[in-house]
Design a protein around this motif. Sequence first.
Motif, PDB file in Angstrom:
ATOM      1  N   SER A 181       1.123   4.324   5.541  1.00  0.00           N
ATOM      2  CA  SER A 181       0.270   3.618   4.669  1.00  0.00           C
ATOM      3  C   SER A 181      -1.080   3.634   5.245  1.00  0.00           C
ATOM      4  N   GLY A 182      -1.272   4.270   6.517  1.00  0.00           N
ATOM      5  CA  GLY A 182      -2.764   4.715   6.865  1.00  0.00           C
ATOM      6  C   GLY A 182      -3.282   3.210   7.787  1.00  0.00           C
ATOM      7  N   HIS A 183      -2.224   2.416   8.011  1.00  0.00           N
ATOM      8  CA  HIS A 183      -2.880   1.248   8.727  1.00  0.00           C
ATOM      9  C   HIS A 183      -2.920   1.420  10.140  1.00  0.00           C
TER      10      HIS A 183
ATOM     11  N   THR B 270      22.640   6.891   3.145  1.00  0.00           N
ATOM     12  CA  THR B 270      22.207   7.232   4.366  1.00  0.00           C
ATOM     13  C   THR B 270      20.960   6.317   5.026  1.00  0.00           C
ATOM     14  N   MET B 271      21.067   5.460   5.953  1.00  0.00           N
ATOM     15  CA  MET B 271      20.037   4.471   6.681  1.00  0.00           C
ATOM     16  C   MET B 271      19.637   4.771   7.825  1.00  0.00           C
ATOM     17  N   ILE B 272      18.502   4.720   7.874  1.00  0.00           N
ATOM     18  CA  ILE B 272      17.531   5.176   9.158  1.00  0.00           C
ATOM     19  C   ILE B 272      16.585   4.093   9.602  1.00  0.00           C
ATOM     20  N   GLY B 273      16.636   3.736  11.011  1.00  0.00           N
ATOM     21  CA  GLY B 273      15.617   3.023  11.702  1.00  0.00           C
ATOM     22  C   GLY B 273      14.488   3.671  12.123  1.00  0.00           C
ATOM     23  N   ILE B 274      13.212   3.255  11.578  1.00  0.00           N
ATOM     24  CA  ILE B 274      11.891   3.883  11.713  1.00  0.00           C
ATOM     25  C   ILE B 274      10.925   3.062  12.333  1.00  0.00           C
ATOM     26  N   GLY B 275      11.293   2.117  13.140  1.00  0.00           N
ATOM     27  CA  GLY B 275      10.027   1.495  13.886  1.00  0.00           C
ATOM     28  C   GLY B 275       8.911   1.316  12.980  1.00  0.00           C
ATOM     29  N   GLY B 276       7.681   1.699  13.638  1.00  0.00           N
ATOM     30  CA  GLY B 276       6.263   1.439  12.850  1.00  0.00           C
ATOM     31  C   GLY B 276       5.852   2.376  11.817  1.00  0.00           C
ATOM     32  N   SER B 277       6.883   3.332  11.516  1.00  0.00           N
ATOM     33  CA  SER B 277       6.411   4.492  10.698  1.00  0.00           C
ATOM     34  C   SER B 277       5.945   4.021   9.195  1.00  0.00           C
ATOM     35  N   PHE B 278       6.075   2.967   8.593  1.00  0.00           N
ATOM     36  CA  PHE B 278       5.315   2.477   7.453  1.00  0.00           C
ATOM     37  C   PHE B 278       3.862   2.156   7.776  1.00  0.00           C
ATOM     38  N   ASP B 279       3.486   1.791   8.832  1.00  0.00           N
ATOM     39  CA  ASP B 279       2.264   1.218   9.324  1.00  0.00           C
ATOM     40  C   ASP B 279       1.432   2.732   9.329  1.00  0.00           C
ATOM     41  N   VAL B 280       2.127   3.956   9.761  1.00  0.00           N
ATOM     42  CA  VAL B 280       1.527   5.205   9.970  1.00  0.00           C
ATOM     43  C   VAL B 280       1.293   5.829   8.398  1.00  0.00           C
TER      44      VAL B 280
ATOM     45  N   THR C 298       0.908  -1.200  -0.149  1.00  0.00           N
ATOM     46  CA  THR C 298      -0.036   0.019  -0.036  1.00  0.00           C
ATOM     47  C   THR C 298       0.887   1.218  -0.044  1.00  0.00           C
ATOM     48  N   LEU C 299       1.797   1.127   0.868  1.00  0.00           N
ATOM     49  CA  LEU C 299       2.757   2.433   0.734  1.00  0.00           C
ATOM     50  C   LEU C 299       3.449   2.706  -0.490  1.00  0.00           C
ATOM     51  N   VAL C 300       4.080   1.609  -1.216  1.00  0.00           N
ATOM     52  CA  VAL C 300       4.642   2.035  -2.315  1.00  0.00           C
ATOM     53  C   VAL C 300       3.660   2.680  -3.231  1.00  0.00           C
ATOM     54  N   ASP C 301       2.580   1.817  -3.425  1.00  0.00           N
ATOM     55  CA  ASP C 301       1.259   2.640  -4.336  1.00  0.00           C
ATOM     56  C   ASP C 301       1.161   4.224  -3.862  1.00  0.00           C
ATOM     57  N   LYS C 302       1.144   4.382  -2.553  1.00  0.00           N
ATOM     58  CA  LYS C 302       0.559   5.694  -2.199  1.00  0.00           C
ATOM     59  C   LYS C 302       1.835   6.804  -2.461  1.00  0.00           C
TER      60      LYS C 302
END
Length: 241
Positions: free
Chosen positions: A192-194, A180-190, A116-120
């Motif tokens: 993507s709207g999940h 540049t690499m960053i750890g972002i926890g649950g950000s994809f859930d946010v 979903t995130l990639v599409d968005k």
Amino acid sequence: MTKRVYLQGLPVDIISYNDALESVKYAVDNGESMQIVTINPEMIECAKNNKDFANVIKHSELVVADGVGVKIALKLKGFSQERIGGVDFSRSLIEMCAKDNLRLALLGAKEEVISTLVDKLKAEFENLNIVYAHNGYFDNENLILNEIKNARPQIFLCALGSPKQEFFISRLKEMLQGCTMIGIGGSFDVFSGHVQRAPLIWQKLGLEWLYRVIKQPERFRRIFPALPIFLFESIIDSVKK
Ligand code: UDP
């Protein structure tokens, strides 16, 4: 300008949001690799019992204060630091990729979330160059590391949860230049709207963590007792000085 201070033996960089973004631009422009850790009290408590994790944090090029607990601990040491959270900062990095035509890689979250995130993102940013995207549930870590290496991203957003994402990035950093690499926890859930982010007023009051505990009560065990222990020890530290 960055100043590195230590909270219970772990580094945190005193840096503005804009300067942190500028440091990413500088690293990308100069082909340097950079690991960014968005640190919070649970991570600090975890690192106290996990030497390898503490070493990964110590060897990261940038450690930014995520969470109100770290902000309070820094204040007790006399430093005023704005919060640089994973959701906001990675969003700024995505915008940077779209604007400067940088290669972006995404790893983490469940398959339905990442797709979903990639599409968005593709719908929102016409020119976004996503060179790699994969969910965060895989068995063969070496395979994923090699796939990302071969995709040659300049920005890598890793959303596997902590400390998994920090260990993964530290391994990738040994294999990949100019990223540049960053750890972002649950950000994809946010993104993507999940998962819904706390309303702005909760964020402004520094209560986003409480909102997330109310929405996902299973988080309670992660925050407690880590947060009160961390704050108590930070107060003791500041009294000792
Ligand atoms: N996750 C993953 N692979 C795993 C374990 C977790 O991709 O093996 C993802 C999970 O789906 C979620 C994120 O990592 O999207 C962790 O989110 P959490 O809210 O726990 O992290 P926080 O934002 O609190 O650091």
